[in-house]
Design a protein around this motif. Structure first.
Motif, PDB file in Angstrom:
ATOM      1  N   ARG B 142      38.044 -16.752  22.566  1.00 45.56           N
ATOM      2  CA  ARG B 142      36.897 -16.943  23.376  1.00 45.56           C
ATOM      3  C   ARG B 142      35.610 -16.458  22.962  1.00 45.56           C
ATOM      4  O   ARG B 142      35.604 -15.257  22.696  1.00 45.56           O
ATOM      5  N   VAL B 143      34.573 -17.120  23.035  1.00 48.55           N
ATOM      6  CA  VAL B 143      33.334 -16.467  22.914  1.00 48.55           C
ATOM      7  C   VAL B 143      32.278 -16.848  24.133  1.00 48.55           C
ATOM      8  O   VAL B 143      32.304 -17.590  24.760  1.00 48.55           O
ATOM      9  N   THR B 144      31.562 -15.483  24.443  1.00 47.04           N
ATOM     10  CA  THR B 144      30.986 -15.683  25.517  1.00 47.04           C
ATOM     11  C   THR B 144      29.597 -14.902  25.190  1.00 47.04           C
ATOM     12  O   THR B 144      29.323 -14.214  24.528  1.00 47.04           O
ATOM     13  N   PHE B 145      28.729 -15.798  26.005  1.00 45.03           N
ATOM     14  CA  PHE B 145      27.268 -15.427  25.792  1.00 45.03           C
ATOM     15  C   PHE B 145      26.539 -15.279  27.128  1.00 45.03           C
ATOM     16  O   PHE B 145      26.768 -15.979  27.983  1.00 45.03           O
ATOM     17  N   ASP B 146      25.987 -14.214  27.317  1.00 40.18           N
ATOM     18  CA  ASP B 146      25.275 -14.056  28.814  1.00 40.18           C
ATOM     19  C   ASP B 146      23.803 -13.693  28.381  1.00 40.18           C
ATOM     20  O   ASP B 146      23.554 -12.690  27.523  1.00 40.18           O
ATOM     21  N   ILE B 147      22.895 -14.193  29.200  1.00 37.53           N
ATOM     22  CA  ILE B 147      21.560 -13.830  28.998  1.00 37.53           C
ATOM     23  C   ILE B 147      20.624 -13.814  30.169  1.00 37.53           C
ATOM     24  O   ILE B 147      21.185 -14.477  31.218  1.00 37.53           O
ATOM     25  N   PRO B 148      19.750 -13.025  30.571  1.00 40.01           N
ATOM     26  CA  PRO B 148      19.159 -12.519  31.808  1.00 40.01           C
ATOM     27  C   PRO B 148      18.408 -14.068  32.179  1.00 40.01           C
ATOM     28  O   PRO B 148      17.865 -14.514  31.001  1.00 40.01           O
ATOM     29  N   LEU B 149      18.205 -14.382  33.265  1.00 45.41           N
ATOM     30  CA  LEU B 149      17.294 -15.613  33.676  1.00 45.41           C
ATOM     31  C   LEU B 149      15.726 -14.943  34.019  1.00 45.41           C
ATOM     32  O   LEU B 149      14.881 -15.541  34.014  1.00 45.41           O
ATOM     33  N   ASN B 150      15.657 -13.569  34.002  1.00 42.71           N
ATOM     34  CA  ASN B 150      14.421 -13.000  34.029  1.00 42.71           C
ATOM     35  C   ASN B 150      14.513 -11.665  33.246  1.00 42.71           C
ATOM     36  O   ASN B 150      15.229 -10.923  33.632  1.00 42.71           O
ATOM     37  N   GLY B 151      13.628 -11.371  32.654  1.00 43.93           N
ATOM     38  CA  GLY B 151      13.350 -10.354  31.886  1.00 43.93           C
ATOM     39  C   GLY B 151      14.315 -10.147  30.638  1.00 43.93           C
ATOM     40  O   GLY B 151      14.677 -11.028  30.226  1.00 43.93           O
TER      41      GLY B 151
END
Lengths: 196, 227
Positions: B142-151
């Motif tokens: 599994r590859v997971t990518f997380d990114i803030p929607l602000n900052g």
């Protein structure tokens, strides 16, 4: 279906229990960074960045730390990453420019390496930033002409350090000669939602 | 990655045109409770409650009977082996009808942190033991990518986007192989760093190697709590 009703009821109880419990348990360091509209940035901060760099792609951030608040401008100019930090009234705190170890004088870098070798069994440098502190006028003169008058230069280094018992990420601050000024351990954000 | 998703989309639509292609729609709430221990150990309890609201075949009538499918309870112990690496092992109990399915789990995770996002790679295997069935082995990535929607970082009281893509190879008996692909676009909210809530789609497609595609659409709600 009898079993299912039992499960649903337990689910609700468990959710309520965990939620209420957590509001009491959760205590974390308060630190927040959010994008800031250019219209919200004090004029003197904007003017300084535009005088300093011809870059038009500047991203502004509002940062709240335990010790206070600041405004930060981030941009890339001539293949270098700049981070310019201001107080909330727009007065300048410092300028940080991402750099490479080859841009540090041999003597200073040797001093830095000596310090790191005494602290760690092994270390890996992840990022180096040169930090410039001084008045706006002095910094503008320096960036335009290269003459460092009344400017304090520090090196902020992010590194992975390994000791007998631990591995961690650190932020070390050295002065212009490579003397250690301060250290910080970088605490990672919780990774449960990526791991499990 | 873009060509891959286009290919996946083409596959989904091409499977839809064939008979015997089934779908499920339901909800998949989970609770994840973690406790940090000494020496970089961590214990994680995860419970999942799967409910089915619609099931049927593409192009045919649908059935809308509600079905509570199962409850999972899993305990996983993990040990941080490096700055970015974690090994973990655990055990899962699945309560399904009157049966209890047992599963052993082993996993290795690498999490890379970049200036504005994180990327996680999870390699795992599990072995499932159900009554009167041979053991099923799965090899998963599994590859997971997380990114803030602000900052530039996901801070308290902020939203983030998390997208996961997982490939599950399932081996059961000698001639029974299946590949399942999961795509999970989720939006999350950070109450505190130790208390996050995510919701979104958990899309799963499998059995397409056997020409009888099954597609499952779950509304996922995941609650992560760390104490």
């Amino acid at each position: 279906m009898q079993f299912n009703v039992f499960k649903m009821k337990n689910l609700c109880v468990l959710f309520c229990f965990l939620f209420l419990g957590n509001t009491i348990i959760a205590q974390t360091k308060f630190e927040k960074e959010s994008r800031l509209s250019v219209h919200m940035v004090p004029d003197q901060a904007k003017q300084f960045v535009y005088q300093l760099l011809a870059s038009k792609q500047v991203k502004w951030y509002h940062e709240i730390h335990e010790t206070g608040q600041s405004i930060e401008a981030k941009t890339k100019y001539q293949n270098k990453k700049y981070s310019i930090e201001f107080n909330m009234d727009g007065s300048l705190q410092d300028i940080e420019v991402e750099t490479h170890k080859d841009d540090i004088s041999v003597k200073t870098y040797a001093n830095i390496t000596n310090v790191l070798e005494t602290k760690f069994d092994k270390h890996w440098i992840k990022k180096i930033q040169i930090q410039y502190i001084g008045s706006k006028e002095a910094l503008l003169t320096f960036f335009k002409s290269g003459h460092p008058n009344n400017i304090t230069t520090n090196y902020e280094i992010v590194l992975k350090g390994k000791t007998k018992n631990d591995k961690a990420l650190y932020e070390y601050l050295f002065n212009e000669e490579g003397t250690l000024k301060s250290t910080k351990t970088i605490i990672f954000r919780n990774t449960d939602n990526i791991q499990f | 990655m873009k060509p891959f998703y286009l290919l996946l989309l083409c596959c989904v639509f091409s499977f839809n045109t064939k008979a015997q292609n089934t779908y499920n729609i339901g909800t998949l709430p989970t609770i994840n409770l973690s406790k940090s221990l000494e020496n970089n150990w961590k214990i994680n309890f995860k419970s999942e409650f799967r409910q089915l609201f619609k099931t049927g075949q593409f192009g045919n009538n649908q059935t809308t009977n509600y079905d509570y499918v199962h409850t999972d309870a899993a305990i996983v112990a993990s040990k941080k082996t490096g700055l970015n690496n974690t090994i973990a092992g655990g055990f899962l109990l699945r309560f399904r009808d009157q049966d209890i399915v047992k599963r052993t789990i082993q996993q290795f995770t690498i999490i890379n942190r970049f200036n504005a996002f994180r990327l996680g790679h999870r390699f795992s295997t599990d072995q499932t033991f159900a009554s009167n069935e041979t053991m099923a082995l799965r090899l998963r990535y599994r590859v997971t990518f997380d990114i803030p929607l602000n900052g530039q970082s996901v801070d308290k009281n902020e939203w983030y986007l998390k997208i996961s893509n997982e490939y599950l190879n399932r081996f059961k008996n000698k001639e029974n192989y299946d590949l399942e692909i999961r795509v999970l676009p989720n939006v999350g909210y950070v109450f505190t760093d130790n208390n996050k809530l995510e919701f979104g789609l958990d899309y799963r497609i499998n059995d397409f190697v056997n020409q009888s595609t099954r597609q499952r659409f779950w509304l996922a709600i995941n609650w992560y709590i760390s104490i």
